[in-house]
Design a protein around this motif. Structure first.
Motif, PDB file in Angstrom:
ATOM      1  N   VAL A 165     147.507 -17.126  90.792  1.00  0.00           N
ATOM      2  CA  VAL A 165     146.638 -17.009  91.954  1.00  0.00           C
ATOM      3  C   VAL A 165     147.253 -17.778  93.129  1.00  0.00           C
ATOM      4  O   VAL A 165     147.500 -18.977  93.025  1.00  0.00           O
ATOM      5  N   LEU A 166     147.498 -17.082  94.231  1.00  0.00           N
ATOM      6  CA  LEU A 166     147.938 -17.750  95.464  1.00  0.00           C
ATOM      7  C   LEU A 166     146.707 -18.031  96.305  1.00  0.00           C
ATOM      8  O   LEU A 166     145.870 -17.139  96.505  1.00  0.00           O
ATOM      9  N   VAL A 167     146.603 -19.282  96.780  1.00  0.00           N
ATOM     10  CA  VAL A 167     145.421 -19.696  97.535  1.00  0.00           C
ATOM     11  C   VAL A 167     145.837 -20.451  98.790  1.00  0.00           C
ATOM     12  O   VAL A 167     146.905 -21.048  98.839  1.00  0.00           O
ATOM     13  N   GLU A 168     144.959 -20.416  99.792  1.00  0.00           N
ATOM     14  CA  GLU A 168     145.116 -21.269 100.962  1.00  0.00           C
ATOM     15  C   GLU A 168     144.765 -22.691 100.537  1.00  0.00           C
ATOM     16  O   GLU A 168     143.815 -22.894  99.783  1.00  0.00           O
ATOM     17  N   ASN A 169     145.526 -23.672 100.994  1.00  0.00           N
ATOM     18  CA  ASN A 169     145.249 -25.078 100.662  1.00  0.00           C
ATOM     19  C   ASN A 169     144.074 -25.583 101.491  1.00  0.00           C
ATOM     20  O   ASN A 169     144.244 -26.350 102.417  1.00  0.00           O
ATOM     21  N   ASN A 170     142.893 -25.172 101.133  1.00  0.00           N
ATOM     22  CA  ASN A 170     141.696 -25.608 101.833  1.00  0.00           C
ATOM     23  C   ASN A 170     140.766 -26.330 100.882  1.00  0.00           C
ATOM     24  O   ASN A 170     140.752 -26.051  99.670  1.00  0.00           O
TER      25      ASN A 170
ATOM     26  N   ILE B   2     141.386 -17.056  98.729  1.00  0.00           N
ATOM     27  CA  ILE B   2     142.283 -16.437  97.753  1.00  0.00           C
ATOM     28  C   ILE B   2     143.162 -15.436  98.486  1.00  0.00           C
ATOM     29  O   ILE B   2     142.664 -14.542  99.175  1.00  0.00           O
ATOM     30  N   LYS B   3     144.466 -15.586  98.354  1.00  0.00           N
ATOM     31  CA  LYS B   3     145.402 -14.667  98.993  1.00  0.00           C
ATOM     32  C   LYS B   3     145.745 -13.498  98.074  1.00  0.00           C
ATOM     33  O   LYS B   3     145.808 -12.365  98.506  1.00  0.00           O
ATOM     34  N   LYS B   4     146.010 -13.809  96.785  1.00  0.00           N
ATOM     35  CA  LYS B   4     146.412 -12.757  95.855  1.00  0.00           C
ATOM     36  C   LYS B   4     146.230 -13.237  94.422  1.00  0.00           C
ATOM     37  O   LYS B   4     146.402 -14.412  94.125  1.00  0.00           O
ATOM     38  N   VAL B   5     145.908 -12.295  93.530  1.00  0.00           N
ATOM     39  CA  VAL B   5     145.757 -12.583  92.102  1.00  0.00           C
ATOM     40  C   VAL B   5     146.595 -11.562  91.334  1.00  0.00           C
ATOM     41  O   VAL B   5     146.480 -10.363  91.577  1.00  0.00           O
ATOM     42  N   GLU B   6     147.429 -12.049  90.434  1.00  0.00           N
ATOM     43  CA  GLU B   6     148.228 -11.172  89.575  1.00  0.00           C
ATOM     44  C   GLU B   6     147.993 -11.542  88.120  1.00  0.00           C
ATOM     45  O   GLU B   6     147.901 -12.724  87.780  1.00  0.00           O
ATOM     46  N   VAL B   7     147.912 -10.532  87.267  1.00  0.00           N
ATOM     47  CA  VAL B   7     147.879 -10.757  85.824  1.00  0.00           C
ATOM     48  C   VAL B   7     149.317 -10.668  85.343  1.00  0.00           C
ATOM     49  O   VAL B   7     149.997  -9.673  85.585  1.00  0.00           O
ATOM     50  N   LEU B   8     149.782 -11.731  84.685  1.00  0.00           N
ATOM     51  CA  LEU B   8     151.162 -11.755  84.220  1.00  0.00           C
ATOM     52  C   LEU B   8     151.267 -11.243  82.792  1.00  0.00           C
ATOM     53  O   LEU B   8     150.319 -11.311  82.013  1.00  0.00           O
ATOM     54  N   ASP B   9     152.443 -10.757  82.460  1.00  0.00           N
ATOM     55  CA  ASP B   9     152.725 -10.229  81.126  1.00  0.00           C
ATOM     56  C   ASP B   9     153.388 -11.325  80.293  1.00  0.00           C
ATOM     57  O   ASP B   9     154.517 -11.721  80.566  1.00  0.00           O
ATOM     58  N   SER B  10     152.673 -11.812  79.277  1.00  0.00           N
ATOM     59  CA  SER B  10     153.187 -12.941  78.493  1.00  0.00           C
ATOM     60  C   SER B  10     154.445 -12.596  77.708  1.00  0.00           C
ATOM     61  O   SER B  10     155.192 -13.490  77.317  1.00  0.00           O
TER      62      SER B  10
ATOM     63  N   GLY C  93     149.884 -27.799  80.609  1.00  0.00           N
ATOM     64  CA  GLY C  93     149.242 -26.503  80.746  1.00  0.00           C
ATOM     65  C   GLY C  93     150.287 -25.518  81.228  1.00  0.00           C
ATOM     66  O   GLY C  93     151.435 -25.864  81.479  1.00  0.00           O
ATOM     67  N   VAL C  94     149.884 -24.293  81.369  1.00  0.00           N
ATOM     68  CA  VAL C  94     150.812 -23.196  81.650  1.00  0.00           C
ATOM     69  C   VAL C  94     151.198 -23.139  83.124  1.00  0.00           C
ATOM     70  O   VAL C  94     150.356 -23.300  84.004  1.00  0.00           O
ATOM     71  N   ILE C  95     152.486 -22.882  83.361  1.00  0.00           N
ATOM     72  CA  ILE C  95     152.968 -22.461  84.677  1.00  0.00           C
ATOM     73  C   ILE C  95     153.745 -21.170  84.447  1.00  0.00           C
ATOM     74  O   ILE C  95     154.298 -20.971  83.369  1.00  0.00           O
ATOM     75  N   ALA C  96     153.763 -20.298  85.438  1.00  0.00           N
ATOM     76  CA  ALA C  96     154.385 -18.991  85.201  1.00  0.00           C
ATOM     77  C   ALA C  96     154.826 -18.344  86.506  1.00  0.00           C
ATOM     78  O   ALA C  96     154.228 -18.552  87.552  1.00  0.00           O
ATOM     79  N   LEU C  97     155.872 -17.531  86.381  1.00  0.00           N
ATOM     80  CA  LEU C  97     156.368 -16.678  87.472  1.00  0.00           C
ATOM     81  C   LEU C  97     156.757 -15.325  86.890  1.00  0.00           C
ATOM     82  O   LEU C  97     157.158 -15.240  85.729  1.00  0.00           O
ATOM     83  N   GLN C  98     156.684 -14.298  87.736  1.00  0.00           N
ATOM     84  CA  GLN C  98     157.159 -12.994  87.325  1.00  0.00           C
ATOM     85  C   GLN C  98     158.677 -12.999  87.316  1.00  0.00           C
ATOM     86  O   GLN C  98     159.316 -13.704  88.092  1.00  0.00           O
ATOM     87  N   ARG C  99     159.257 -12.212  86.431  1.00  0.00           N
ATOM     88  CA  ARG C  99     160.722 -12.123  86.344  1.00  0.00           C
ATOM     89  C   ARG C  99     161.298 -11.295  87.491  1.00  0.00           C
ATOM     90  O   ARG C  99     160.621 -10.487  88.107  1.00  0.00           O
ATOM     91  N   GLY C 100     162.583 -11.533  87.724  1.00  0.00           N
ATOM     92  CA  GLY C 100     163.333 -10.684  88.660  1.00  0.00           C
ATOM     93  C   GLY C 100     162.819 -10.731  90.071  1.00  0.00           C
ATOM     94  O   GLY C 100     162.331 -11.757  90.549  1.00  0.00           O
ATOM     95  N   ASN C 101     162.883  -9.593  90.731  1.00  0.00           N
ATOM     96  CA  ASN C 101     162.525  -9.491  92.141  1.00  0.00           C
ATOM     97  C   ASN C 101     161.017  -9.329  92.359  1.00  0.00           C
ATOM     98  O   ASN C 101     160.559  -9.255  93.478  1.00  0.00           O
ATOM     99  N   GLN C 102     160.240  -9.238  91.277  1.00  0.00           N
ATOM    100  CA  GLN C 102     158.792  -9.147  91.429  1.00  0.00           C
ATOM    101  C   GLN C 102     158.250 -10.514  91.822  1.00  0.00           C
ATOM    102  O   GLN C 102     158.719 -11.540  91.345  1.00  0.00           O
ATOM    103  N   HIS C 103     157.272 -10.511  92.717  1.00  0.00           N
ATOM    104  CA  HIS C 103     156.625 -11.766  93.096  1.00  0.00           C
ATOM    105  C   HIS C 103     155.246 -11.481  93.638  1.00  0.00           C
ATOM    106  O   HIS C 103     154.933 -10.379  94.049  1.00  0.00           O
ATOM    107  N   ILE C 104     154.433 -12.516  93.593  1.00  0.00           N
ATOM    108  CA  ILE C 104     153.055 -12.401  94.022  1.00  0.00           C
ATOM    109  C   ILE C 104     152.966 -12.576  95.533  1.00  0.00           C
ATOM    110  O   ILE C 104     153.723 -13.286  96.132  1.00  0.00           O
TER     111      ILE C 104
END
Length: 162
Positions: free
Chosen positions: A8-13, A71-79, A151-162
């Motif tokens: 989840v990308l969020v504004e720092n508010n 909330i700027k964007k929400v992505e479901v990641l593939d484990s 706890g978990v941290i995660a990023l999408q692989r390759g050129n995909q990004h949130i």
């Protein structure tokens, strides 16, 4: 039930974390982990949420988080495909039989020794949840003095990004 990672990308508010956590509490969803920190952009944070729920509930969670303020964007990641890591520090009693295994442990589990004295050794491991669990099981017989996990941290692989 399925374990899912939401990125989840969020504004720092003020209050954004409380709003997200409150949503999970109100809906009765159980969080496995909830981590967050600023990104490379000071006004944007990434929150990574691990939750175990059925498919229908996961869809509802995603849609409800997307509707929250800041909330700027929400992505479901593939484990199975994306990069998912945890960090753990594990303090273990330094017994002679453990001393003989330190080199083997660092090679097999890619752990680092970050502190050692005459009574304890502290290992750092950054890996998947399953690998950290396996490492903890291996050192448990040597007497774990204390441990902590991020706890978990995660990023999408390759050129995909949130």
């Amino acid at each position: 039930m399925k374990n899912t990672i939401l990125s989840v990308l969020v504004e720092n508010n003020y209050g954004v974390v409380a709003r997200i956590a409150g949503l999970f509490t109100r809906r009765g969803f159980n969080l496995n982990s909830f981590t967050g920190e600023e990104t490379h952009e000071k006004n944007i944070s990434r929150i990574t949420i691990s939750v175990t729920e059925d498919e229908n509930s996961l869809y509802q969670i995603q849609k409800q988080v997307e509707k929250l303020i800041d909330i700027k964007k929400v992505e479901v990641l593939d484990s199975k495909q994306d990069i998912i890591r945890e960090l753990a520090l594990v303090k273990v009693a330094l017994k002679p039989e453990l001393c003989n295994k330190i080199k083997e442990l660092t090679e097999i589990y890619s752990v680092k020794v970050i502190d050692i004295d005459t009574e304890v050794i502290v290992f750092e491991i950054c890996n998947s949840k399953d690998m950290i669990d396996a490492f903890i099981d291996v050192v448990r017989p040597f007497e774990i003095v204390e441990s902590v996990r991020t706890g978990v941290i995660a990023l999408q692989r390759g050129n995909q990004h949130i």
